[in-house]
Design an enzyme around this catalytic site. Structure first.
Site, mmCIF file in Angstrom:
data_model
loop_
_atom_site.group_PDB
_atom_site.id
_atom_site.type_symbol
_atom_site.label_atom_id
_atom_site.label_comp_id
_atom_site.label_asym_id
_atom_site.label_seq_id
_atom_site.Cartn_x
_atom_site.Cartn_y
_atom_site.Cartn_z
ATOM 1 N N SER A 1 0.829 -1.199 0.000
ATOM 2 C CA SER A 1 0.000 0.000 0.000
ATOM 3 C C SER A 1 0.870 1.259 0.000
ATOM 4 C CB SER A 1 -0.969 -0.054 1.195
ATOM 5 O OG SER A 1 -2.079 0.779 0.983
ATOM 6 N N ASP B 1 -7.826 -5.886 -6.398
ATOM 7 C CA ASP B 1 -7.527 -4.831 -5.425
ATOM 8 C C ASP B 1 -8.473 -3.668 -5.696
ATOM 9 O OD1 ASP B 1 -6.520 -2.828 -3.822
ATOM 10 O OD2 ASP B 1 -4.450 -2.989 -4.545
ATOM 11 N N HIS C 1 -6.701 -6.409 -1.881
ATOM 12 C CA HIS C 1 -5.612 -5.500 -1.493
ATOM 13 C C HIS C 1 -4.768 -6.044 -0.341
ATOM 14 C CE1 HIS C 1 -3.544 -1.674 -1.103
ATOM 15 N NE2 HIS C 1 -3.835 -1.650 0.192
#
Length: 415
Positions: free
Chosen positions: A225, A320, A354
């Site tokens: 991230s 994601d 994600h």
């Protein structure tokens, strides 16, 4: 009946967090239908549970490695299905297991159709194996936690750039023979940051290089991230970074201006929250809210990884829903190829979301986003996501080992 039924967790009821177990039941009636349940409480006191219906074989036995769940939290043969399908009664709950010293404890139970408990067993899943050590680090601008494997070393060194502090992945990597420094991108509320200083993360790289247990000169960085663009920036601007694992990140510097040696080196790639997609569950899909880094006005935010000598492992999930990780990965691969670079590997997981984490934890489809401060959809088809986590966990260790020179023989994980 209850005294005759046996629930066994093999090979042991106590294991490392990232190790699978075999769940077996014996002593049931031939073809008896039962419900298998799992229950655990996270570090915030939230209870997570799962259940699945199984039919015993002719000998009155059930083996989750062999037998399919007929209904419940999942269906089909999933040896670790009760773990990955653990979820809370309320929506948007992430299972917090971030402290390395406390085990992840799961209570398994077998119930007859009327609900009566026939057998129980507790699985204690620990993050730190025997001989590994944990040290809090407060030095200069470094605020982190250091994990050191058992033995004298030398060991390869890795910085784990977590968006917010989590000890789970770095402590598990220490069991595999890596010296790991966990450093959060945000040590305070993200809104309190007007600028980000790459120098602070460079201090962490230098700290690792100077440790007596560390072999070789290069440091690896593992990220996900927002940590992904910081890791890319370290590889592009800071000497000593030899290998980067980039998981579901961005190819550009997101949200906050990045400074190095008192000068801004990357402008921030911003968001347009009007492009969020609301869902019926009151969580938002924010993937399309991020501006396009390839547009002319945003190119100052792109991280110039083509100038780096580091090796890259790019990991992207196609489902994601936090941002376009696959698109960012494809752009970086194409850019490196254009510059004649071959210092990269990439892997794509079509149905994963994600939050790719170490394997065998509960899947989290949605939760409160720590940066934007409202619930978001992370994405991922649960079974495929769990399979991706198992594959990635092995792959990233192999990648880091192969690119971080060290004289030590591979250290085996120890309980």
């Amino acid at each position: 009946m209850a005294s005759q039924v046996r629930l066994r967790l093999l090979p042991h009821a106590r294991c490392l967090f990232d190790e699978p177990i075999q769940v077996k039941v014996a002593g049931l009636r031939s073809k008896q239908m039962v419900t298998m349940k799992a229950r655990s409480t996270d570090e915030r006191g939230v209870v997570f549970s799962s259940s699945a219906t199984y039919r015993a074989d002719g000998s009155g036995e059930i083996d989750l490695d062999r037998d399919p769940s007929l209904s419940g939290s999942y269906a089909g043969v999933e040896p670790m299905g009760l773990l990955r399908s653990l979820k809370a009664d309320t929506l948007h709950q992430y299972f917090f297991k971030n402290k390395a010293l406390d085990p992840f404890t799961v209570k398994f139970s077998v119930h007859e159709e009327e609900g009566r408990v026939l057998a129980e067993a507790t699985n204690e899943r620990i993050l730190m194996g025997n001989g590994a050590s944990r040290v809090s680090v407060k030095e200069g601008n470094i605020r982190g936690v250091l994990f050191i494997p058992p033995g004298e070393g030398p060991f390869p060194a890795v910085m784990d750039l977590c968006t917010f502090m989590s000890e789970k992945r770095p402590s598990l990597l220490a069991n595999k023979g890596f010296v790991v420094l966990a450093v959060p991108v945000f040590s305070d509320k993200p809104g309190n940051f007007e600028k980000m200083h790459l120098d602070h993360f460079e201090e962490a790289v230098q700290f690792l290089q100077q440790l007596p247990q560390v072999g070789g000169k290069g440091v690896g960085v593992i990220s996900r991230s927002k940590g992904g663009d910081i890791a890319l920036s370290l590889a592009a601007f800071v000497p000593g970074v030899k290998a980067v694992v980039w998981i579901n990140g961005c190819s550009a510097n997101v949200g906050i201006p990045l400074y190095y040696k008192k000068q801004q080196i990357l402008s921030p790639l911003m968001f347009n929250l009007n492009k969020m997609i609301p869902t019926e569950s009151d969580a938002n899909i924010i993937k399309y809210a991020v501006h396009n880094p390839l547009e002319e006005e945003n190119k100052g935010s792109l991280v110039p990884i083509e100038h780096s000598m580091a090796h890259f492992l790019f990991v992207a999930s196609e489902d994601d829903l936090n941002w376009d990780s696959k698109g960012y990965m494809d752009e970086m691969v194409e850019r490196l190829k254009r510059h004649g670079k071959k210092n990269f590997d990439s892997v794509c997981y079509p149905a994963a979301g994600h939050l790719l984490e170490p394997p065998y934890g509960p899947h989290c489809p949605s939760a409160l986003h720590g940066v934007v401060n409202f619930p978001v959809i992370w994405g991922g088809e649960p079974k495929a996501h769990a399979k991706a986590e198992v594959h990635l966990w092995k792959k990233l260790q192999e990648f880091l080992r192969s690119h971080l020179s060290c004289d030590a023989t591979e250290t085996k994980s120890k309980m």
